[in-house]
Scaffold this active site. Structure first.
Site, PDB file in Angstrom:
ATOM      1  N   GLY A   1       0.808  -1.170  -0.034  1.00  0.00           N
ATOM      2  CA  GLY A   1       0.070  -0.036  -0.105  1.00  0.00           C
ATOM      3  C   GLY A   1       0.765   1.232  -0.091  1.00  0.00           C
TER       4      GLY A   1
ATOM      5  N   CYS B   1     -28.287  -8.750 -15.879  1.00  0.00           N
ATOM      6  CA  CYS B   1     -27.726  -8.390 -17.227  1.00  0.00           C
ATOM      7  C   CYS B   1     -28.674  -8.828 -18.240  1.00  0.00           C
ATOM      8  CB  CYS B   1     -26.577  -9.044 -17.378  1.00  0.00           C
ATOM      9  SG  CYS B   1     -25.814  -8.999 -19.103  1.00  0.00           S
TER      10      CYS B   1
ATOM     11  N   CYS C   1     -27.005 -11.789 -20.344  1.00  0.00           N
ATOM     12  CA  CYS C   1     -26.673 -13.159 -19.938  1.00  0.00           C
ATOM     13  C   CYS C   1     -27.317 -13.218 -18.758  1.00  0.00           C
ATOM     14  CB  CYS C   1     -25.128 -13.308 -19.854  1.00  0.00           C
ATOM     15  SG  CYS C   1     -24.690 -12.270 -18.338  1.00  0.00           S
TER      16      CYS C   1
ATOM     17  N   CYS D   1     -23.460  -6.610 -18.542  1.00  0.00           N
ATOM     18  CA  CYS D   1     -22.256  -6.709 -17.823  1.00  0.00           C
ATOM     19  C   CYS D   1     -21.326  -5.768 -18.497  1.00  0.00           C
ATOM     20  CB  CYS D   1     -21.730  -8.249 -18.159  1.00  0.00           C
ATOM     21  SG  CYS D   1     -22.560  -9.495 -17.365  1.00  0.00           S
TER      22      CYS D   1
ATOM     23  N   CYS E   1     -19.717 -11.878 -19.481  1.00  0.00           N
ATOM     24  CA  CYS E   1     -20.890 -11.977 -20.181  1.00  0.00           C
ATOM     25  C   CYS E   1     -20.911 -13.052 -21.469  1.00  0.00           C
ATOM     26  CB  CYS E   1     -21.221 -10.483 -20.765  1.00  0.00           C
ATOM     27  SG  CYS E   1     -22.808 -10.381 -21.208  1.00  0.00           S
TER      28      CYS E   1
END
Lengths: 295, 229, 258
Positions: free
Chosen positions: A41, A250, A253, A275, A281
């Site tokens: 980090g 979605c 899909c 998506c 997808c």
């Protein structure tokens, strides 16, 4: 990592060094990355090079990928979740040409995934490397303009002010409205910008088996999250961190667990939610899943 | 309760070419508990200056001022600020000739503020303050107002109330009744007398013969300082 | 009879190149005491204040502070992390210009709440409630809590700065000309407010000012500075009623009687 070993996807161009960057620069970046992994980090400055594309197009991510890629690697590049945008295609082509490496659109076949603004829906596994393109690496910048001061704040872990941002959201909107580049605390020590991914993806960073590397070309900073590292999104006790939810699935899909983009269909305001991860997808559709707008 | 020894106080006026005015020179004073001592002498002899030295308002160049504070004798000359502040808060009550208070604070609150040094209860401090203002005949309609607009007599009663509301074991009184009419003077003298009878040591300047006769047990004549320069 | 002071300065000196800002300044400040530092501009008051507050390292001398555990500790021997922690918990610093002490780009409520979040408060409701209470303490209407301080008057900004400092319940507050740059009537209101707050919270304070009115209202004690040196000190009434140094006499004689 031997430049001389045979490439899978044809020979790299003889006019460039392997993966474009000279070996000195790669070594410098790899040293920076080792340091970044050692201090999860924490931002490491590096000598960012001029790349054959402008800042803001992923120069930080490209330099990282160029420094770690070997001839046996398989590269996937996504932009906003999609493999088929100009930016993603260009970066894939860049590495295919300069390093002669294989590229793929499939997360599970890739050894390196370079990304802008998303983490793939498909879970990553140990041994994979996720490379993020970062525009503004300093999460404290909005609050404090002086670089010397933000460095000191990181050094002394003076992070109280970070919550001021979230406080302001709740005061104004009744909830934490920040929806992307949502700040996280890494390994209980450093506050980090996860790059402009949607906060939907933040939980995927937590204890991920894959190595996460972040590069900011213009700002000349590297940072990293090693595998299996705690990544906590900042929040308040009475306003806990929550990811986006949609009432619809979605339209193509039918997935109810993915990050959805709104696509405008016509001039009459018609729209649908699909998506954002094009690979996810497509695979679902190939497996026979159908959304309500699917043919 | 209070002794002053060999006090010397002069004023150097730097803005007047550095001329030095000697005021006090070698004055001694001892006051016991339950006794009221009147300072005597012509005007300009340094009576008020002595009182101000005893309160720590003027800083003498030499000498000692010892007072009993929290069970021990402490020297006020050269005392650290926190000690002098504590002595003023709980041990020495000083009624100056003119009321000097922070502006924009109501009379009652000014008295409560002093009472709070003697009781931890805000309610009790309020009751004590109201009782004292009533005893001194300050009309209740004035209590909420800052004393800046009061008459001289009204201001003096606030001044007295701020000191008499506390249980100060030492009282310094600079013409405490001068601005009061006969009726209010009687009330003030009675209240001061009560404090002395209950054991307070008092030193005062009383030009008013009636007050002097009724309050003081003895007088101390101040000697004028000689010009030394 | 003595006790541990809250703040102890010894021989504090600071120069900028050849210019001496302050020299050989020493004093002890006890809990709940308000010390005024007066002197004309350029007499080293603000430099001294910044040295005391750990913002400037003095060239010589020592500044020690007794934290809540009661032990006197050298402010400049502490780690910077510790010094900064003190500065946002046990100390406050009120700047003359509220813009230097506030974050102008965030709301009034967040300005007040920041110190709480800095010490680990993570409950929005509690932070909000505390911010509201402190706005009330400094007489700012509750419905201004989400406004930016840029839209506030100078007096309101200064009151907001005070709330932002006091919310962490500090024990010692440094103030640099807290009423400077305000209208006279606004000054009076601010002084009344400050006086009430320091009394109620039993705050110790070092107040730098050139205004003897501020001193009379707020300070128990006074230090008079001229050309970087302390020329006189004492209780406020001692210094004002019986000024002994030539400069103090000039200062006192130049104010109009109240």
């Amino acid at each position: 990592m031997k430049p001389s070993s045979p490439a899978m996807a044809g020979e790299p161009s003889a006019n460039y060094n392997f993966a474009f960057l000279d070996e000195q620069t790669k070594r410098m970046i790899r040293r920076g990355l080792l340091k970044a992994v050692a201090i999860p980090g924490h931002q490491i400055p590096f000598g960012s090079r001029e790349m054959p594309l402008p800042y803001g197009w992923g120069t930080g991510g490209i330099q990282i990928t160029a420094s770690i890629v070997g001839p046996d690697d398989v590269l996937k590049v996504i932009d906003q979740g999609a493999d088929d945008t100009t930016n993603a295609i260009n970066i894939r082509r860049f590495f295919a040409r300069t390093a002669g490496i294989a590229t793929t659109e499939r997360t599970d076949r890739a050894s390196i995934v370079q990304t802008r603004h998303r983490v793939p829906e498909k879970p990553l596994r140990a041994g994979q490397i996720l490379v993020f393109q970062v525009p503004t690496p300093e999460p404290l910048r909005w609050l404090e303009r002086r670089e010397a001061e933000t460095r000191k704040m990181h050094a002394l872990a003076e992070y109280g002010a970070m919550h001021v941002n979230l406080y302001e959201d709740i005061a104004r909107f009744g909830r934490i409205a920040k929806s992307y580049d949502y700040p996280v605390l890494v390994n209980g020590r450093y506050i980090m910008s996860p790059s402009p991914i949607p906060k939907f993806d933040n939980p995927k960073l937590h204890m991920s088996p894959a190595l996460q590397l972040y590069g900011a070309g213009r700002e000349k900073r590297l940072y990293a999250v090693p595998p299996y590292t705690e990544v906590k999104s900042l929040d308040f006790e009475d306003h806990p961190f929550r990811i986006e939810r949609w009432t619809e699935a979605c339209a193509l899909c039918g997935a109810g667990d993915s990050f959805l983009d709104e696509v405008v269909m016509d001039d009459a305001g018609g729209r649908m939610l699909v998506c954002s991860d094009s690979e996810y997808c497509a695979e679902r559709r190939a497996a026979g899943h159908r959304g309500k707008a699917a043919p | 309760m209070l002794t002053a020894q060999a006090l010397r106080k002069s004023f150097t006026l730097h803005l007047r070419g550095g001329v030095t005015l000697p005021v006090l020179e070698g004055n001694d004073l001892t006051v016991a508990a339950g006794e009221c001592v009147g300072l005597l002498g012509p005007s300009g002899v340094g009576k008020s200056t002595l009182l101000r030295c005893l309160y720590g308002n003027y800083r003498p160049q030499a000498g000692r001022i010892r007072v009993r504070h929290d069970g021990a004798m402490v020297d006020l000359v050269g005392a650290p600020p926190y000690l002098l502040l504590a002595v003023r808060r709980r041990t020495i009550g000083y009624v100056s000739q003119f009321l000097r208070v922070i502006p924009r604070i109501g009379a009652l609150d000014l008295v409560i503020e002093r009472a709070l040094a003697f009781t931890p209860s805000e309610e009790e401090a309020r009751i004590r303050a109201m009782t004292m203002l009533t005893a001194l005949n300050l009309p209740a309609r004035l209590w909420a107002l800052p004393p800046a607009t009061f008459s001289g007599g009204e201001q003096q009663r606030v001044n007295l109330a701020r000191v008499l509301v506390g249980d100060y074991p030492i009282l310094l009184l600079d013409e405490p009744t001068a601005a009061l009419d006969q009726q209010n003077r009687d009330a003030a003298i009675e209240l001061i007398g009560q404090r002395v009878r209950s054991g307070a040591a008092a030193v005062g300047i009383f030009h008013d013969a009636d007050a002097r006769r009724r309050l003081t047990d003895r007088g101390v004549e101040l000697v004028p300082a000689r010009e030394t320069a | 009879m003595s006790r541990v002071p809250l703040l102890c300065a010894e021989g504090v000196a600071k120069s900028f190149g050849a210019r001496v800002a302050c020299r050989d300044v020493g004093f002890e400040l006890h809990a709940g005491e308000i010390l005024g530092v007066v002197g004309e501009s350029g007499s080293g008051k603000t430099t001294l204040l910044r040295c005391l507050a750990g913002q400037l390292t003095p060239d010589a001398g020592r500044v020690a502070y007794a934290d809540r555990s009661g032990a006197l500790r050298d402010v400049f021997a502490m780690s910077e992390a510790e010094r900064r922690r003190l500065a946002r918990t046990e100390w406050g610093f009120v700047h003359q210009n509220p813009r230097d002490g506030l974050r102008m780009g965030i709301s009034a409520g967040a300005n007040v709440g920041e110190r709480l979040m800095a010490v680990g408060w993570r409950h929005y409701g509690a932070i909000r409630a505390s911010a509201l209470a402190w706005l009330a303490n400094v007489e700012i209407a509750a419905d201004r809590i989400d406004d930016l301080p840029a839209g506030f008057s100078g007096g309101m900004q200064q009151r907001l700065q005070i709330a932002r400092n006091l919310v962490s319940e500090p024990r010692l507050v440094y103030m640099d000309e807290p009423t400077g740059g305000l209208d006279v009537s606004v000054q009076a209101r601010l002084l009344d407010l400050l006086r009430r707050l320091v009394q109620r919270l039993q705050l110790a304070s070092v107040v730098v000012t050139h205004d003897l009115g501020v001193v009379r209202m707020l300070c128990d004690r006074l230090m008079v500075m001229q050309a970087g040196e302390v020329v006189e000190e004492g209780l406020t009434d001692q210094v004002l009623d019986d000024p002994q140094h030539a400069y103090t006499q000039l200062l006192v004689s130049s104010i109009l009687p109240a």
